[in-house]
Design a protein around this motif. Structure first.
Motif, PDB file in Angstrom:
ATOM      1  N   LEU A  16      -1.244   4.546  22.914  1.00  0.00           N
ATOM      2  CA  LEU A  16      -2.253   5.127  21.848  1.00  0.00           C
ATOM      3  C   LEU A  16      -3.254   6.190  22.315  1.00  0.00           C
ATOM      4  N   LYS A  17      -4.018   5.548  23.435  1.00  0.00           N
ATOM      5  CA  LYS A  17      -4.753   6.642  23.932  1.00  0.00           C
ATOM      6  C   LYS A  17      -4.240   7.963  24.483  1.00  0.00           C
ATOM      7  N   ALA A  18      -2.927   7.787  24.956  1.00  0.00           N
ATOM      8  CA  ALA A  18      -2.424   9.159  25.536  1.00  0.00           C
ATOM      9  C   ALA A  18      -1.966  10.019  24.194  1.00  0.00           C
ATOM     10  N   GLU A  19      -1.742   9.286  23.116  1.00  0.00           N
ATOM     11  CA  GLU A  19      -1.434  10.078  21.917  1.00  0.00           C
ATOM     12  C   GLU A  19      -2.652  10.635  21.313  1.00  0.00           C
ATOM     13  N   VAL A  20      -3.860   9.930  21.192  1.00  0.00           N
ATOM     14  CA  VAL A  20      -5.390  10.445  21.040  1.00  0.00           C
ATOM     15  C   VAL A  20      -5.531  11.481  21.925  1.00  0.00           C
ATOM     16  N   ASP A  21      -5.649  11.424  23.170  1.00  0.00           N
ATOM     17  CA  ASP A  21      -5.907  12.751  24.034  1.00  0.00           C
ATOM     18  C   ASP A  21      -5.003  13.643  23.777  1.00  0.00           C
TER      19      ASP A  21
ATOM     20  N   LYS B 293      -5.810  15.531   7.228  1.00  0.00           N
ATOM     21  CA  LYS B 293      -7.181  14.679   6.964  1.00  0.00           C
ATOM     22  C   LYS B 293      -7.177  13.576   8.130  1.00  0.00           C
ATOM     23  N   ALA B 294      -6.172  12.835   8.099  1.00  0.00           N
ATOM     24  CA  ALA B 294      -6.036  11.929   9.479  1.00  0.00           C
ATOM     25  C   ALA B 294      -6.379  12.485  10.660  1.00  0.00           C
ATOM     26  N   HIS B 295      -5.909  13.581  11.021  1.00  0.00           N
ATOM     27  CA  HIS B 295      -6.062  14.221  12.286  1.00  0.00           C
ATOM     28  C   HIS B 295      -7.427  14.631  12.253  1.00  0.00           C
ATOM     29  N   GLU B 296      -8.167  14.916  11.600  1.00  0.00           N
ATOM     30  CA  GLU B 296      -9.434  15.447  11.446  1.00  0.00           C
ATOM     31  C   GLU B 296     -10.386  14.423  11.685  1.00  0.00           C
ATOM     32  N   LEU B 297     -10.169  13.135  10.975  1.00  0.00           N
ATOM     33  CA  LEU B 297     -11.012  12.094  11.124  1.00  0.00           C
ATOM     34  C   LEU B 297     -10.826  11.355  12.377  1.00  0.00           C
ATOM     35  N   MET B 298      -9.629  11.515  13.068  1.00  0.00           N
ATOM     36  CA  MET B 298      -9.382  10.786  14.295  1.00  0.00           C
ATOM     37  C   MET B 298     -10.439  11.756  15.383  1.00  0.00           C
ATOM     38  N   LEU B 299     -10.421  13.001  15.343  1.00  0.00           N
ATOM     39  CA  LEU B 299     -11.163  13.887  16.107  1.00  0.00           C
ATOM     40  C   LEU B 299     -12.642  13.472  15.888  1.00  0.00           C
ATOM     41  N   LEU B 300     -13.179  13.236  14.547  1.00  0.00           N
ATOM     42  CA  LEU B 300     -14.231  12.849  14.492  1.00  0.00           C
ATOM     43  C   LEU B 300     -14.919  11.730  15.003  1.00  0.00           C
ATOM     44  N   LEU B 301     -13.992  10.732  14.940  1.00  0.00           N
ATOM     45  CA  LEU B 301     -14.048   9.302  15.807  1.00  0.00           C
ATOM     46  C   LEU B 301     -14.257   9.497  17.035  1.00  0.00           C
ATOM     47  N   ASN B 302     -13.373  10.134  17.601  1.00  0.00           N
ATOM     48  CA  ASN B 302     -13.351  10.203  19.108  1.00  0.00           C
ATOM     49  C   ASN B 302     -14.492  11.104  19.580  1.00  0.00           C
ATOM     50  N   SER B 303     -15.103  11.869  18.467  1.00  0.00           N
ATOM     51  CA  SER B 303     -16.173  12.663  19.035  1.00  0.00           C
ATOM     52  C   SER B 303     -17.596  12.060  18.980  1.00  0.00           C
ATOM     53  N   GLY B 304     -17.458  10.795  18.535  1.00  0.00           N
ATOM     54  CA  GLY B 304     -18.755   9.767  18.211  1.00  0.00           C
ATOM     55  C   GLY B 304     -19.499  10.150  16.791  1.00  0.00           C
ATOM     56  N   LYS B 305     -19.048  10.941  16.076  1.00  0.00           N
ATOM     57  CA  LYS B 305     -19.576  11.224  14.829  1.00  0.00           C
ATOM     58  C   LYS B 305     -19.341  10.161  13.715  1.00  0.00           C
ATOM     59  N   LEU B 306     -18.572   9.540  14.003  1.00  0.00           N
ATOM     60  CA  LEU B 306     -18.184   8.390  12.939  1.00  0.00           C
ATOM     61  C   LEU B 306     -18.602   6.935  13.810  1.00  0.00           C
ATOM     62  N   PRO B 307     -18.931   5.952  12.832  1.00  0.00           N
ATOM     63  CA  PRO B 307     -19.390   4.825  13.838  1.00  0.00           C
ATOM     64  C   PRO B 307     -18.261   3.985  14.004  1.00  0.00           C
ATOM     65  N   GLU B 308     -18.150   3.189  15.102  1.00  0.00           N
ATOM     66  CA  GLU B 308     -17.028   2.202  15.141  1.00  0.00           C
ATOM     67  C   GLU B 308     -17.025   1.162  14.138  1.00  0.00           C
TER      68      GLU B 308
ATOM     69  N   GLY C 148       0.881  -1.266  -0.078  1.00  0.00           N
ATOM     70  CA  GLY C 148       0.016  -0.187   0.058  1.00  0.00           C
ATOM     71  C   GLY C 148       0.906   1.114   0.061  1.00  0.00           C
ATOM     72  N   PRO C 149       0.094   2.283   0.041  1.00  0.00           N
ATOM     73  CA  PRO C 149       0.801   3.663   0.052  1.00  0.00           C
ATOM     74  C   PRO C 149       1.886   3.918   1.136  1.00  0.00           C
ATOM     75  N   ILE C 150       2.845   4.638   1.035  1.00  0.00           N
ATOM     76  CA  ILE C 150       4.024   5.011   2.104  1.00  0.00           C
ATOM     77  C   ILE C 150       3.354   6.192   2.676  1.00  0.00           C
ATOM     78  N   VAL C 151       3.212   5.929   3.830  1.00  0.00           N
ATOM     79  CA  VAL C 151       2.431   7.286   4.922  1.00  0.00           C
ATOM     80  C   VAL C 151       3.361   7.585   5.840  1.00  0.00           C
ATOM     81  N   SER C 152       3.053   8.761   6.659  1.00  0.00           N
ATOM     82  CA  SER C 152       3.636   9.218   7.779  1.00  0.00           C
ATOM     83  C   SER C 152       3.399   8.256   9.051  1.00  0.00           C
ATOM     84  N   ASN C 153       4.117   8.355   9.995  1.00  0.00           N
ATOM     85  CA  ASN C 153       3.761   7.712  11.199  1.00  0.00           C
ATOM     86  C   ASN C 153       2.546   8.112  11.845  1.00  0.00           C
ATOM     87  N   ASP C 154       2.296   9.516  11.606  1.00  0.00           N
ATOM     88  CA  ASP C 154       0.822   9.830  12.200  1.00  0.00           C
ATOM     89  C   ASP C 154      -0.232   9.549  11.633  1.00  0.00           C
ATOM     90  N   SER C 155      -0.466   9.092  10.397  1.00  0.00           N
ATOM     91  CA  SER C 155      -1.505   8.761   9.646  1.00  0.00           C
ATOM     92  C   SER C 155      -1.804   7.229   9.338  1.00  0.00           C
TER      93      SER C 155
END
Length: 388
Positions: free
Chosen positions: A269-274, A207-222, A8-15
């Motif tokens: 990982l939780k600490a990183e998300v927080d 975009k990965a950062h934005e999606l992570m925030l949406l996910l943790n706000s409950g606006k994206l399904p598990e 697959g694509p070569i991406v950053s560690n953050d995404s």
């Protein structure tokens, strides 16, 4: 021997987390680091099936592999764009019969600005190209001019062409054509190939950062991690989620996990998300403060043209009354227009009530018109001075 898969694509560690949450293949620098650390100086095989991706991540992979003390052999199924840096870092590169290599100029996601920004972006890309040429020149022995021409033409290379041009050293199966086991390995490798008319887009860190925030706000399904998330299950079904691009000998069974379960099991990982959530909140607060400060400053610029009451309401009134400078200027213009119309109506009414029309009847028509104008001017001036 340790095997590292670059799929697959070569991406950053953050995404990288986002691709894995979606069940998509991706490879980041941490995957390479983890694999090489696990090998601990032993021989390493890196199998590449990637359309490329983030240039800086590819550069870091190149440097990391170059510094490895053991022998590194790369097996190529598909290596395009930034993925070719991995080939150039290896001690030996072997091509599958069904393989392709592609090189081209570096590209930018720039999408705005004026002619100066466009020129700076072009200059930046030329400098990135120089670094790419350093890598290709050292691997192939070709001149920079010849390599730049190949990049300008988005050059695709079959296994034989890649070998002729110095990007590969030989064929993966040429000495084992009659070996049944090798044929089966080739079939399994071929199943992982997919042909596209263009390279696939890469999810940006923003975009990965934005999606992570949406996910943790409950606006994206598990979403549960799919059973086939691990691209290496055909080689070793016991791989774990933290090293899903590395073949190892640990026993275990892959489990479906929700994001909540994964965060609970991996506190780091939780600490990183927080931390990302706190950072996003701080950025939002700063952006809001900057926007409000700009609104107040723009209102002050037109303070001389509006009443003090209107300015105060625009700045500090309730939510409906607070407006920006453009809206306040429009409101002030309407108010002045209404005030001027009221002046004229009052002037005409007062003139009629006073009988001014009957005064000076003996005057000539021109003198009468002049007198009317003077009377009207005197009345308006009197109104402005607070007198009637």
């Amino acid at each position: 021997m340790t095997k590292i898969n670059v799929k697959g694509p070569i991406v950053s560690n953050d995404s990288a987390w986002l691709y894995r949450w979606l069940g998509w293949d991706a490879c980041c620098v941490n995957d390479i680091n983890t694999g090489l650390e696990s090998a601990n100086g032993d021989d390493v095989v890196i199998e590449v099936n990637s359309q490329g991706g983030l240039c800086t991540a590819g550069f870091e992979m190149y440097s990391t592999i170059k510094q490895y003390e053991g022998n590194v052999e790369v097996h190529v199924i598909n290596a395009c764009s930034a993925a070719t840096f991995i080939l150039c870092a290896a001690d030996k590169v072997l091509m599958s019969d069904a393989a392709v290599v592609m090189i081209h100029n570096t590209q930018s996601s720039w999408g705005g600005g004026d002619y100066r920004d466009a020129q700076m972006t072009a200059d930046m890309l030329r400098e990135f190209n120089e670094s790419v040429l350093n890598v290709y020149e050292k691997k192939t022995g070709k001149s920079r001019e010849e390599l730049q021409a190949m990049m300008d033409n988005d050059t695709f290379m079959s296994p034989q062409t890649a070998i002729e041009n110095g990007f590969a050293d030989g064929m993966l199966f040429e000495d084992e054509k009659d070996d049944e086991s090798s044929q089966m390995n080739f079939i399994e490798a071929s199943k992982q190939m997919a042909v596209y008319n263009s390279t696939l887009p890469v999810i940006s860190d923003e975009k990965a950062h934005e999606l992570m925030l949406l996910l943790n706000s409950g606006k994206l399904p598990e979403r549960k991690v799919p059973d086939d998330l691990n691209s290496n299950k055909a080689d070793n079904p016991s791989e774990n989620a933290d090293t899903n691009n590395i073949t190892n000998e640990n026993n275990g069974k892959e489990q479906n996990m929700t994001l909540e379960e994964m965060l609970k099991e991996h506190p780091e990982l939780k600490a990183e998300v927080d931390g990302l959530k706190a950072e996003a909140k701080a950025e939002g607060e700063k952006e809001g403060a900057d926007k409000e400060r700009g609104r107040i400053e723009n209102l002050d610029k037109i303070a001389a043209n509006v009443s003090a009451e209107m300015l105060k309401n625009a700045k500090y009134g309730d939510a409906d009354a607070r407006v920006d400078a453009r809206e306040l200027a429009y409101q002030a213009m309407l108010a002045q227009k209404q005030e001027a119309a009221a002046y004229m109506r009052d002037a005409m009414a007062d003139s009629k009530e006073s009988g001014a029309a009957d005064v000076g009847a003996s005057l000539s028509d021109s003198d009468k018109d002049l007198q009317d104008v003077e009377n009207m001017a005197a009345y308006v001036n009197g109104r402005r001075g607070g007198k009637r």
